[in-house]
Write a protein that holds these residues in place. Structure first.
Motif, mmCIF file in Angstrom:
data_model
loop_
_atom_site.group_PDB
_atom_site.id
_atom_site.type_symbol
_atom_site.label_atom_id
_atom_site.label_comp_id
_atom_site.label_asym_id
_atom_site.label_seq_id
_atom_site.Cartn_x
_atom_site.Cartn_y
_atom_site.Cartn_z
ATOM 1 N N LEU A 1 -21.487 -4.824 -25.435
ATOM 2 C CA LEU A 1 -20.050 -4.577 -25.419
ATOM 3 C C LEU A 1 -19.286 -5.657 -26.187
ATOM 4 O O LEU A 1 -18.160 -5.432 -26.635
ATOM 5 C CB LEU A 1 -19.539 -4.516 -23.979
ATOM 6 N N ARG A 2 -19.889 -6.841 -26.335
ATOM 7 C CA ARG A 2 -19.235 -7.944 -27.028
ATOM 8 C C ARG A 2 -19.246 -7.734 -28.546
ATOM 9 O O ARG A 2 -18.423 -8.295 -29.247
ATOM 10 C CB ARG A 2 -19.953 -9.272 -26.737
ATOM 11 N N ARG B 1 -34.693 -13.306 -25.132
ATOM 12 C CA ARG B 1 -33.794 -12.525 -25.983
ATOM 13 C C ARG B 1 -32.853 -11.768 -25.056
ATOM 14 O O ARG B 1 -33.285 -11.127 -24.103
ATOM 15 C CB ARG B 1 -34.572 -11.546 -26.860
ATOM 16 N N ILE B 2 -31.575 -11.814 -25.335
ATOM 17 C CA ILE B 2 -30.584 -11.234 -24.436
ATOM 18 C C ILE B 2 -30.754 -9.735 -24.262
ATOM 19 O O ILE B 2 -30.516 -9.194 -23.183
ATOM 20 C CB ILE B 2 -29.149 -11.609 -24.860
ATOM 21 N N MET C 1 -21.513 -18.799 -26.570
ATOM 22 C CA MET C 1 -20.758 -18.002 -25.633
ATOM 23 C C MET C 1 -21.442 -18.072 -24.270
ATOM 24 O O MET C 1 -22.659 -17.985 -24.178
ATOM 25 C CB MET C 1 -20.691 -16.558 -26.125
ATOM 26 N N LEU C 2 -20.684 -18.210 -23.242
ATOM 27 C CA LEU C 2 -21.172 -18.305 -21.883
ATOM 28 C C LEU C 2 -21.271 -16.921 -21.258
ATOM 29 O O LEU C 2 -20.373 -16.097 -21.439
ATOM 30 C CB LEU C 2 -20.192 -19.172 -21.078
ATOM 31 N N THR C 3 -22.364 -16.657 -20.523
ATOM 32 C CA THR C 3 -22.491 -15.377 -19.826
ATOM 33 C C THR C 3 -21.439 -15.299 -18.718
ATOM 34 O O THR C 3 -20.932 -16.333 -18.275
ATOM 35 C CB THR C 3 -23.904 -15.208 -19.230
ATOM 36 N N PRO C 4 -21.115 -14.096 -18.275
ATOM 37 C CA PRO C 4 -20.055 -13.951 -17.262
ATOM 38 C C PRO C 4 -20.289 -14.758 -15.990
ATOM 39 O O PRO C 4 -19.332 -15.210 -15.364
ATOM 40 C CB PRO C 4 -20.052 -12.448 -16.964
ATOM 41 N N TYR D 1 -28.389 -8.911 -18.995
ATOM 42 C CA TYR D 1 -27.145 -9.157 -19.717
ATOM 43 C C TYR D 1 -26.999 -8.265 -20.946
ATOM 44 O O TYR D 1 -25.988 -8.338 -21.640
ATOM 45 C CB TYR D 1 -27.073 -10.624 -20.165
ATOM 46 N N ALA D 2 -27.974 -7.435 -21.230
ATOM 47 C CA ALA D 2 -27.985 -6.632 -22.465
ATOM 48 C C ALA D 2 -26.745 -5.753 -22.594
ATOM 49 O O ALA D 2 -26.126 -5.702 -23.667
ATOM 50 C CB ALA D 2 -29.252 -5.795 -22.535
ATOM 51 N N ALA D 3 -26.361 -5.062 -21.544
ATOM 52 C CA ALA D 3 -25.201 -4.167 -21.621
ATOM 53 C C ALA D 3 -23.923 -4.968 -21.873
ATOM 54 O O ALA D 3 -23.105 -4.585 -22.719
ATOM 55 C CB ALA D 3 -25.071 -3.350 -20.351
#
Length: 105
Positions: free
Chosen positions: A99-100, A87-88, A1-4, A93-95
């Motif tokens: 949510l994912r 680690r994410i 999955m790609l980050t936003p 990007y944790a929040a």
């Protein structure tokens, strides 16, 4: 999955730098082909127990990944730090990741 922001892919909860999206599609494909050939070289050298060939193949993998923007200097220009291999849950990007949901990885 790609980050936003498109900078990383997420694999098993870890960030890995994505290839530079500004690369010309033909150039990108050439580099991906070189990366795959280098990885096959690593596999062959390991199977053959050839240390010199292994070092050369690993250097070729590294060179292809640098050319793709996955290693070396970051390809973005806004000064954001490189979070590669982290680690994410320990990144900004944790929040977004939480949510994912757990199945998103």
């Amino acid at each position: 999955m790609l980050t936003p922001d498109g900078r990383y892919i997420v694999v098993r909860g870890r960030l890995w730098r994505a290839a530079d999206p500004h690369l010309d599609p033909e150039q990108r494909q050439t580099l991906v082909d070189a990366l795959m050939a280098a990885r096959r070289g690593v596999r062959a050298a390991l199977a053959g127990g050839d240390g010199e060939a292994l070092r050369a193949a690993r250097a070729d993998v590294h060179a292809a990944k640098v050319a793709l923007g996955e290693r070396g200097e970051v390809w973005w220009t806004d000064g954001a730090p490189d979070l590669n291999r982290r680690r994410i849950e320990n990144t900004p990007y944790a929040a977004w990741w939480s949510l994912r949901g757990a199945s998103a990885d």
